[in-house]
Scaffold this motif. Structure first.
Motif, mmCIF file in Angstrom:
data_model
loop_
_atom_site.group_PDB
_atom_site.id
_atom_site.type_symbol
_atom_site.label_atom_id
_atom_site.label_comp_id
_atom_site.label_asym_id
_atom_site.label_seq_id
_atom_site.Cartn_x
_atom_site.Cartn_y
_atom_site.Cartn_z
ATOM 1 N N TYR A 41 0.834 -1.195 0.000
ATOM 2 C CA TYR A 41 0.000 0.000 0.000
ATOM 3 C C TYR A 41 0.875 1.253 0.000
ATOM 4 O O TYR A 41 2.088 1.203 0.255
ATOM 5 N N LEU B 139 -2.490 1.284 7.919
ATOM 6 C CA LEU B 139 -2.214 1.901 6.627
ATOM 7 C C LEU B 139 -1.645 3.312 6.724
ATOM 8 O O LEU B 139 -1.287 3.899 5.712
ATOM 9 N N TYR C 201 -4.975 3.580 0.095
ATOM 10 C CA TYR C 201 -4.330 3.459 -1.202
ATOM 11 C C TYR C 201 -3.778 2.036 -1.342
ATOM 12 O O TYR C 201 -2.671 1.750 -0.905
ATOM 13 N N LEU C 202 -4.558 1.159 -1.940
ATOM 14 C CA LEU C 202 -4.141 -0.232 -2.105
ATOM 15 C C LEU C 202 -3.499 -0.421 -3.464
ATOM 16 O O LEU C 202 -4.046 -0.002 -4.493
#
Length: 601
Positions: free
Chosen positions: A451, A480, A570-571
């Motif tokens: 990510y 994340l 945000y992958l």
């Protein structure tokens, strides 16, 4: 005590509708839709005795007239007098009095479904609810006309009654006389395959006699057979040849014998018509932990036609003209080419989720040119992406979209990612997203979530095959909003930084300066430190045990919010690397070209 029988189109039991073939859907006839003021199905038939007096008589003889006259939700496939007279003659009888009440009861039960199934619910294959006889009806379309069990045509549809729907048909529906075993064994096309069924013991598995109790899991089955002509193309001209080619132990009844496994691989519990095969993408076979992959390519239905490890593996085509053959305990299909269990070795799988083929196909060519919305109001995306329910979806606010751009601090692999809003405690946003993976060969894998860091991003938990029997909740929480320095390694330029990060479950997945590329492409990220460190993070979620070679599901669920900001997730990639592989750090990916980079030589 004798009842009065009004001549009427007799109540047709639960009809298993095999609906309109997709390739013919544009030719569907516009059927007349009728509405009746009658209270119930029985009343409608009695009021239209010119067409249904014989059917009404059958209802009273079978003691189902009251049943179909009471409150409920039923669908009756109703043969008219003309078709019932033809059925009587075909059975060598002179009238309904020559049939027993029990026979007439089965007649009704086969024509009735305990559900309201209008023609709009017809699909190419079985009606989803079985008839009252416990067997499925099948629908298809021929020359724009719906058929039931490939024999009876619907001549008037969607007649609305107080307790259900009537579809008038021009022929009596007759339950299949043969089981799958008999269907195969009595067909000279399949003499070699039939003998192999008997020798391996599967003939008994596929045999069924009505009235004999069978476990629910084995009541219906699907067989995909190979004809003698297909086997002969492999040099197999007899069962002896087949045994010589496939049996490595000589004991073909042993579950470890390769011929037993070959035959088991052609059989499946549950009934799957062609429509079901295409929709499922996967058939679980009687060979333990082995599946058949399926796909629709134009009008072709292909088995085991896959791209694995970058290589296309040609599959076998279903012979439509010899398939969807209904048996008393399932359905028979035929393959045009041979197919067998694929033996594969585990390989690393690098899943760039933003460029999943299903996602690209669903959103079209414009997908690669700019930001593109993925979801509106909780819709499923393609057949490999799904969100839980949403109430709002607006690009740039609570949106879920593909994003293609380059940033100095977040140069995503291939220059793209999925920008999402996942929140644990906000009902207006999705709580989880799940992906269908590429094919994973059975075995153990380390799962790396790749990510781009965002300061307002939530914490997520990964679950493999949620809700399934092999569900596995991966142990490591993915935070994340963390950068690579969360590993405890602040000096990323240190020669031992990669090993130190890996020991803590972190890694770089983007190419760095000095990494090796076979095409001599340069441009990797610099290994800066502290707040200047690159914000692309590979985080170990845990180890999964893949029990069956197949496409599986992995879900990411928000479990704790920092700010629940919009589009802060945000992958980029999911990497599945065999757990026993010593190399977990490489290859790495170029931010523009997607080229692979390896450990410096």
């Amino acid at each position: 005590m004798k009842r009065n029988f009004r001549k009427q189109y007799w109540l047709i039991g639960t009809w298993f509708v095999l609906s309109v073939a997709l390739i013919f859907s544009c030719q569907k006839e516009k059927y007349r839709i009728s509405t009746s003021d009658e209270v119930n199905i029985t009343g409608y038939l009695e009021a239209h005795e010119t067409d249904y007096s014989l059917l009404t008589e059958i209802l009273y003889r079978s003691k189902t007239a009251g049943y179909l006259g009471a409150y409920g939700t039923y669908t009756l496939f109703a043969p008219n007098n003309e078709s019932i007279n033809a059925w009587i003659k075909d059975n060598g009888k002179t009238g309904l009095s020559d049939f027993t009440d029990a026979q007439l009861l089965d007649f009704v039960k086969y024509h009735v479904v305990r559900d309201t199934v209008g023609s709009t619910r017809f699909t190419d294959g079985k009606i989803k609810t079985a008839s009252l006889l416990g067997e499925y009806l099948y629908t298809d379309v021929q020359n724009g006309i719906y058929r039931i069990n490939k024999s009876a045509k619907i001549i008037r549809s969607n007649i609305s009654c107080g307790n259900g729907i009537i579809h008038s048909i021009n022929k009596v529906l007759v339950p299949p006389a043969q089981s799958l075993a008999e269907l195969i064994g009595n067909n000279p096309r399949y003499s070699i395959f039939a003998e192999a069924l008997k020798e391996t013991g599967f003939y008994d598995t596929l045999y069924y006699q009505r009235g004999v109790a069978v476990a629910d899991a084995k009541r219906f089955q699907t067989a995909i057979v190979e004809s003698d002509s297909v086997l002969q193309l492999q040099g197999i001209k007899s069962y002896a040849d087949m045994k010589a080619a496939y049996s490595q132990t000589g004991n073909v009844k042993s579950h470890k014998d390769s011929l037993w496994l070959y035959m088991a691989y052609h059989l499946s519990n549950d009934i799957k018509f062609l429509e079901d095969i295409v929709a499922a993408n996967t058939i679980y076979t009687l060979a333990p932990k082995e599946i058949i992959s399926t796909k629709l390519l134009g009008a072709q239905i292909l088995l085991n036609d896959d791209v694995f490890n970058g290589v296309h593996e040609a599959g076998a085509e279903i012979n439509r003209s010899q398939s969807d053959v209904l048996a008393s305990n399932g359905v028979l299909h035929e393959a045009k080419q041979p197919f067998k269990i694929k033996v594969r070795q585990q390989v690393p799988v690098y899943f760039d989720i933003a460029t999943s083929p299903e996602l690209v196909n669903a959103l079209g060519s414009a997908y690669f040119n700019s930001s593109k919305a993925l979801v509106a109001n909780g819709a499923t995306i393609a057949n490999s992406f799904a969100f839980n329910s949403l109430t709002v979806s607006t690009i740039g606010t609570n949106g879920y979209y593909y994003y293609k751009a380059l940033e100095t601090k977040r140069p995503y692999a291939n220059g793209d990612l999925l920008s999402l809003s996942l929140c644990a405690n906000n009902s207006a946003r999705a709580k989880w997203i799940e992906f269908k993976t590429p094919y994973l060969v059975k075995g153990r894998y380390k799962v790396w979530i790749c990510y781009a860091q965002h300061g307002d991003a939530p914490e997520i938990q990964a679950t493999f095959n949620p809700g399934k029997g092999d569900e596995q909740i991966l142990p490591n929480t993915i935070i994340l909003n963390q950068s690579l320095t969360a590993s405890g390694v602040s000096d990323l330029a240190n020669a031992n930084a990669d090993n130190l990060m890996l020991a803590q479950g972190y890694k770089r997945y983007m190419a760095t300066v000095g990494d090796y590329n076979v095409n001599n492409i340069t441009g990797g990220l610099k290994a800066k430190s502290g707040s200047e460190a690159p914000l692309n993070v590979g985080r170990l979620a845990g180890i999964i045990n893949v029990e069956t070679t197949d496409r599986h599901v992995i879900r990411f669920e928000a479990i704790k919010d920092k700010k629940c900001g919009s589009n802060t997730v945000y992958l980029d990639m999911i990497q599945f690397i065999p757990a026993d592989d010593l190399e977990q750090n490489y290859p790495r990916f170029h931010q523009i070209s997607g080229e692979l980079f390896y450990r410096p030589k």
